[in-house]
Design a protein around this motif. Structure first.
Motif, mmCIF file in Angstrom:
data_model
loop_
_atom_site.group_PDB
_atom_site.id
_atom_site.type_symbol
_atom_site.label_atom_id
_atom_site.label_comp_id
_atom_site.label_asym_id
_atom_site.label_seq_id
_atom_site.Cartn_x
_atom_site.Cartn_y
_atom_site.Cartn_z
ATOM 1 N N TYR A 119 -5.715 7.101 2.924
ATOM 2 C CA TYR A 119 -4.293 6.962 3.241
ATOM 3 C C TYR A 119 -3.841 7.900 4.343
ATOM 4 C CZ TYR A 119 -4.008 4.059 -0.848
ATOM 5 O OH TYR A 119 -4.199 3.035 -1.737
ATOM 6 N N LEU A 150 -3.250 5.490 -3.710
ATOM 7 C CA LEU A 150 -4.190 5.684 -4.819
ATOM 8 C C LEU A 150 -4.891 7.024 -4.593
ATOM 9 C CD1 LEU A 150 -5.731 2.090 -4.926
ATOM 10 C CD2 LEU A 150 -3.888 3.006 -6.348
ATOM 11 N N SER A 151 -5.432 7.583 -5.661
ATOM 12 C CA SER A 151 -6.099 8.876 -5.476
ATOM 13 C C SER A 151 -7.443 8.869 -6.213
ATOM 14 C CB SER A 151 -5.208 10.010 -5.982
ATOM 15 O OG SER A 151 -4.992 9.833 -7.358
ATOM 16 N N ARG A 210 2.221 3.049 -2.401
ATOM 17 C CA ARG A 210 1.786 4.086 -3.352
ATOM 18 C C ARG A 210 0.321 4.416 -3.063
ATOM 19 N NH1 ARG A 210 -0.729 5.177 -8.246
ATOM 20 N NH2 ARG A 210 -1.543 3.076 -8.590
ATOM 21 N N ILE A 242 -12.697 0.392 -4.502
ATOM 22 C CA ILE A 242 -12.324 -0.873 -5.120
ATOM 23 C C ILE A 242 -13.503 -1.850 -5.050
ATOM 24 C CG2 ILE A 242 -10.689 -2.809 -4.977
ATOM 25 C CD1 ILE A 242 -8.743 -0.705 -3.743
ATOM 26 N N GLU A 286 -9.844 5.963 -7.927
ATOM 27 C CA GLU A 286 -9.079 4.700 -7.798
ATOM 28 C C GLU A 286 -9.216 4.088 -6.397
ATOM 29 O OE1 GLU A 286 -4.787 4.876 -9.889
ATOM 30 O OE2 GLU A 286 -5.062 6.237 -8.209
ATOM 31 N N ARG A 287 -9.538 4.953 -5.411
ATOM 32 C CA ARG A 287 -9.593 4.463 -4.017
ATOM 33 C C ARG A 287 -10.839 3.643 -3.733
ATOM 34 N NH1 ARG A 287 -9.645 9.936 -1.153
ATOM 35 N NH2 ARG A 287 -10.899 10.281 -3.006
ATOM 36 N N TYR A 340 0.827 -1.214 0.000
ATOM 37 C CA TYR A 340 0.000 0.000 0.000
ATOM 38 C C TYR A 340 0.860 1.262 0.000
ATOM 39 C CZ TYR A 340 -3.685 -3.203 1.700
ATOM 40 O OH TYR A 340 -4.574 -4.239 1.837
#
Ligand SMILES: C[S@@+](CC[C@H](N)C(=O)[O-])C[C@H]1O[C@@H](n2cnc3c(N)ncnc32)[C@H](O)[C@@H]1O
Length: 242
Positions: A178, A155-156, A153, A162, A159-160, A151
């Protein structure tokens, strides 16, 4: 009770096998991983599965005739494991995986902590403690096998969100938020309720473990870690002692 434990007991545990695509499909995936790892009896004569869940890896190991100590904090998941492993040499134990050494019946040849269980530990210090305990418990040539999500990187934006699984009765979506060392995982579960849907939301934290840091921490404890690819985009590390 920790947020992770409540999350599994009350939210994820009851739908976990559904989320994994059903028990037979999940066990077939676990079987493939165990085969890839080359874990066979009699060379592996005792194994420990930490955070064993419903037995995705413990059951394929036991089907090879390897006695397994399977530890998990979630009783509903251990009940699934017991149902699916009748007659197999598995001891299923409800407890904290960090206490595994207390329950060992003999020296294990393999310790597994797979399926993103490692990131559930409360801090990096606990991860390091687990590595130290595993190094002391394993003999020369014994293996610690990990699979976890990277984890690091963040996500923004969209994309977050899922999509995990959906059918006519349920929809499970994860939302990732995050922080510095951790990511908060929000599980949004929609279940059919008559003509409409009922939504339940629960969240827990996971560690953002850098695979390079994990490799270094293992090497510092006398392991020879080999990094590879696990299931569903996870990192897999097989670390041999000595
Ligand atoms: C993501 S699931 C993975 C389960 C299984 N290893 C698999 O691959 O299907 C994580 C599991 O770890 C368990 N768990 C998390 N923290 C734990 C702890 N400190 N002690 C025991 N079990 C724990 C949860 O209850 C859950 O079953």
């Amino acid at each position: 009770m920790s947020a992770t434990r409540t999350h599994y007991d009350e939210h994820l545990g009851p739908v976990y096998v559904w989320m994994a695509g059903g028990i037979e499909a999940a066990l077939a995936r676990g079987e493939g991983e165990i085969r890839d790892l080359g874990l066979e009896a009699p060379a592996t004569d005792y194994a420990v599965d930490l955070g064993a869940g419903f037995g995705m890896h413990a059951i394929p190991l036991a089907r090879r005739g390897i006695p397994v100590l399977a530890i998990d904090a979630c009783v509903p998941l251990l009940d699934e494991l017991k149902r699916a492993s009748e007659g197999l040499p598995i001891k299923a134990l409800a407890g904290d995986l960090l206490d595994f050494r207390r329950h060992l019946e003999k020296t294990p040849r393999a310790i597994l902590c797979m399926g993103d269980t490692l990131t559930h530990l409360p801090s990096r210090a606990e991860v390091e403690r687990l590595f130290s305990e595993a190094a002391e418990a394993l003999p020369e040539g014994g293996q610690l096998i990990l699979s976890f999500r990277d984890y690091t990187r963040a996500l923004s934006g969209a994309e977050r969100f899922i999509p995990v699984r959906s059918d006519g009765e349920r929809i499970l979506t994860c939302f990732l938020e995050y922080g510095g060392e951790r990511v908060t995982v929000h599980d949004l579960l929609h279940e059919r309720d008559g003509a409409g849907w009922k939504q339940r939301v629960s969240a827990y934290e996971k560690l953002r473990l850098d695979p390079a840091w994990v490799v270094e921490a293992l090497a510092a404890r006398g392991f020879s870690p080999q990094r590879g690819a696990g299931l569903s985009g996870m990192v897999r590390i097989a670390a041999r002692r000595g």
